[in-house]
Design a protein around this motif. Sequence first.
Motif, short mmCIF file in Angstrom:
data_model
loop_
_atom_site.label_atom_id
_atom_site.label_comp_id
_atom_site.label_asym_id
_atom_site.label_seq_id
_atom_site.Cartn_x
_atom_site.Cartn_y
_atom_site.Cartn_z
N GLN A 1 -5.75 -5.65 10.40
CA GLN A 1 -5.30 -4.51 9.68
C GLN A 1 -5.69 -3.67 8.76
O GLN A 1 -6.04 -2.22 9.16
CB GLN A 1 -3.65 -5.07 9.27
N GLY A 2 -6.39 -4.43 7.83
CA GLY A 2 -6.80 -3.44 6.92
C GLY A 2 -8.37 -2.76 7.16
O GLY A 2 -8.55 -1.74 6.84
N ALA A 3 -9.22 -3.41 8.09
CA ALA A 3 -10.31 -2.75 8.05
C ALA A 3 -9.66 -1.71 9.58
O ALA A 3 -10.70 -1.00 9.71
CB ALA A 3 -11.20 -4.29 9.28
N ARG A 4 -9.19 -1.57 10.86
CA ARG A 4 -8.84 -0.64 11.19
C ARG A 4 -8.40 0.53 10.39
O ARG A 4 -8.58 2.05 11.33
CB ARG A 4 -8.04 -1.52 12.23
N ILE B 1 2.69 -12.13 1.62
CA ILE B 1 2.25 -11.67 3.12
C ILE B 1 3.12 -10.80 3.37
O ILE B 1 3.08 -9.50 3.93
CB ILE B 1 1.44 -12.66 3.41
N CYS B 2 3.92 -11.42 3.76
CA CYS B 2 5.32 -10.46 4.57
C CYS B 2 5.98 -9.20 3.67
O CYS B 2 6.33 -8.48 4.45
CB CYS B 2 6.89 -11.48 5.05
N ASP B 3 6.26 -9.53 2.66
CA ASP B 3 6.64 -8.57 1.64
C ASP B 3 5.62 -7.35 1.28
O ASP B 3 6.46 -6.05 1.44
CB ASP B 3 6.71 -9.01 -0.11
N ARG B 4 4.70 -7.79 1.15
CA ARG B 4 3.02 -7.04 1.03
C ARG B 4 3.34 -5.68 2.45
O ARG B 4 2.98 -4.57 2.40
CB ARG B 4 2.18 -7.05 1.11
N GLU B 5 3.27 -6.63 3.87
CA GLU B 5 3.85 -5.51 5.00
C GLU B 5 4.99 -4.71 4.96
O GLU B 5 4.70 -3.48 5.45
CB GLU B 5 3.26 -6.46 6.02
N ALA B 6 5.72 -5.27 4.59
CA ALA B 6 7.31 -4.46 4.62
C ALA B 6 7.01 -3.61 3.22
O ALA B 6 7.14 -2.40 3.84
CB ALA B 6 8.05 -5.66 4.05
N GLY B 7 6.29 -3.70 2.66
CA GLY B 7 5.73 -2.69 1.93
C GLY B 7 5.02 -1.54 1.43
O GLY B 7 5.10 -0.03 1.09
N SER B 8 4.22 -2.13 2.65
CA SER B 8 3.38 -0.94 2.33
C SER B 8 3.32 -0.26 4.11
O SER B 8 3.36 1.20 4.57
CB SER B 8 2.41 -1.88 3.11
N GLY B 9 4.71 -0.62 5.02
CA GLY B 9 5.10 -0.17 5.92
C GLY B 9 6.22 0.38 6.24
O GLY B 9 6.85 1.35 7.33
N GLY B 10 7.19 0.45 4.65
CA GLY B 10 8.35 0.08 4.41
C GLY B 10 9.47 -0.24 5.28
O GLY B 10 10.63 0.25 5.61
N ILE B 11 9.36 -1.67 6.42
CA ILE B 11 9.84 -1.56 7.43
C ILE B 11 9.59 -2.95 7.80
O ILE B 11 8.16 -3.66 6.53
CB ILE B 11 9.72 -1.66 8.40
N ASP B 12 10.24 -3.53 7.42
CA ASP B 12 10.12 -5.59 8.51
C ASP B 12 9.29 -6.08 8.92
O ASP B 12 9.91 -5.99 10.38
CB ASP B 12 11.48 -5.66 8.42
N ARG B 13 8.49 -5.81 9.12
CA ARG B 13 7.26 -6.35 10.35
C ARG B 13 7.41 -7.25 11.25
O ARG B 13 7.33 -7.11 11.95
CB ARG B 13 5.42 -5.45 9.67
N TYR B 14 8.10 -8.55 9.81
CA TYR B 14 8.48 -9.99 10.64
C TYR B 14 9.20 -10.75 10.67
O TYR B 14 9.46 -11.08 9.64
CB TYR B 14 6.98 -10.13 10.04
#
Length: 102
Positions: free
Chosen positions: A96-99, A37-50
């Motif tokens: 976040q996907g819904a937003r 989950i963390c890696d997908r978020e980082a991949g979609s935003g290009g940064i480590d969000r968590y």
Amino acid sequence: MMDRLGYFKWVTADPTALNAVDRQIVVRQIVDELQEICDREAGSGGIDRYPALNRLLQTIRASIISIAEADDSCWEGIIDELLQLRTTMVDLRASQGARISH
């Protein structure tokens, strides 16, 4: 991913039924999913969000043997918290996907 939650809850329903190796596997699977989950978020935003969550997951990985050897109630409490964290992360991702789609 939701099917895994049902599996985790079923596997952890009776902590006395699991030996230390099985407990290690369960903890590792939950941590791996949280990492995904963390890696997908980082991949979609290009940064480590968590970053704090990533550090927590590293700490848990380093403590898997100790967690697996904990008494039943302690182990069950840790698993409950990890599953609650997983649910929160999945819910955050969905919101976040819904937003983004609106």
